[in-house]
Motif scaffolding. Structure first.
Motif, short mmCIF file in Angstrom:
data_model
loop_
_atom_site.label_atom_id
_atom_site.label_comp_id
_atom_site.label_asym_id
_atom_site.label_seq_id
_atom_site.Cartn_x
_atom_site.Cartn_y
_atom_site.Cartn_z
N ARG A 43 -4.47 -12.15 1.07
CA ARG A 43 -5.61 -11.61 1.81
C ARG A 43 -6.65 -11.15 0.80
O ARG A 43 -6.47 -10.17 0.12
N ALA A 85 -10.74 -3.05 -1.00
CA ALA A 85 -10.99 -1.62 -0.80
C ALA A 85 -9.71 -0.89 -0.41
O ALA A 85 -9.46 0.23 -0.88
N LEU A 86 -8.88 -1.50 0.44
CA LEU A 86 -7.60 -0.89 0.81
C LEU A 86 -6.71 -0.72 -0.41
O LEU A 86 -6.03 0.30 -0.56
N THR A 107 -10.24 -10.34 1.04
CA THR A 107 -11.55 -9.95 1.56
C THR A 107 -11.99 -8.67 0.86
O THR A 107 -11.16 -7.98 0.26
N PRO A 108 -13.26 -8.33 0.93
CA PRO A 108 -13.69 -7.06 0.36
C PRO A 108 -12.93 -5.87 0.96
O PRO A 108 -12.63 -4.90 0.26
N GLU A 109 -12.61 -5.96 2.24
CA GLU A 109 -11.84 -4.88 2.89
C GLU A 109 -10.46 -4.75 2.29
O GLU A 109 -9.96 -3.63 2.10
N ASP A 110 -9.81 -5.88 1.99
CA ASP A 110 -8.48 -5.85 1.37
C ASP A 110 -8.54 -5.21 -0.02
O ASP A 110 -7.68 -4.42 -0.39
N TYR A 144 0.83 -1.21 0.00
CA TYR A 144 0.00 0.00 0.00
C TYR A 144 0.86 1.26 0.00
O TYR A 144 0.60 2.21 -0.74
N HIS A 155 -6.91 -5.82 -8.02
CA HIS A 155 -6.59 -6.63 -6.84
C HIS A 155 -6.84 -8.08 -7.22
O HIS A 155 -7.95 -8.42 -7.63
#
Length: 124
Positions: free
Chosen positions: A87, A94-95, A89-92, A64, A104
């Motif tokens: 990793r 988004a990051l 996940t939807p959060e990953d 990042y 991604h």
């Protein structure tokens, strides 16, 4: 006249991941390799590439932060960056987008998805 082969910078601290990615790319692309975020930034400062495949979890600068620095440099601000990570996940995802990524992909990388994303991002 033949089209110039595109160059992809593979940034990962795991030798097996680098080997797999380079094998997947070798037919269609030239590759450069960096084993850390710091090395990636030096490579980008020395020679142009067309796209960066960037691991998220690395010692030192994580993916990042590397992407944020790529976006901050005028010469590389528009360079396509695709995050690769275990990793998924939807959060990953988004990051990755919040850091400036263009895509991604989860590891292990699906070759068809990888090539489809690269084709979209590197389209003339």
């Amino acid at each position: 006249m033949t089209a110039r082969r595109r160059t992809i910078l593979v940034v990962d601290d795991t030798p097996d991941s680098i080997m797999v990615l380079c094998a997947l790319l070798k037919e269609a692309y030239d590759t450069k390799v960096a084993v850390s975020g710091e090395v990636a930034l030096r490579v980008l400062g020395a020679a142009p590439v067309d796209l960066v495949l960037l691991d998220v979890m690395m010692p030192g600068l994580d993916g990042y932060e590397v992407c944020r620095r790529i976006r901050a440099m005028p010469a590389t601000a528009a360079l396509p960056v695709v995050f690769l990570t275990a990793r998924d996940t939807p959060e990953d995802a988004a990051l990755a987008l919040a850091a400036g990524g263009d895509g991604h992909l989860a590891k292990p990388v699906d070759p068809a998805r990888l090539h489809a994303m690269l084709g979209r991002l590197l389209a003339p």
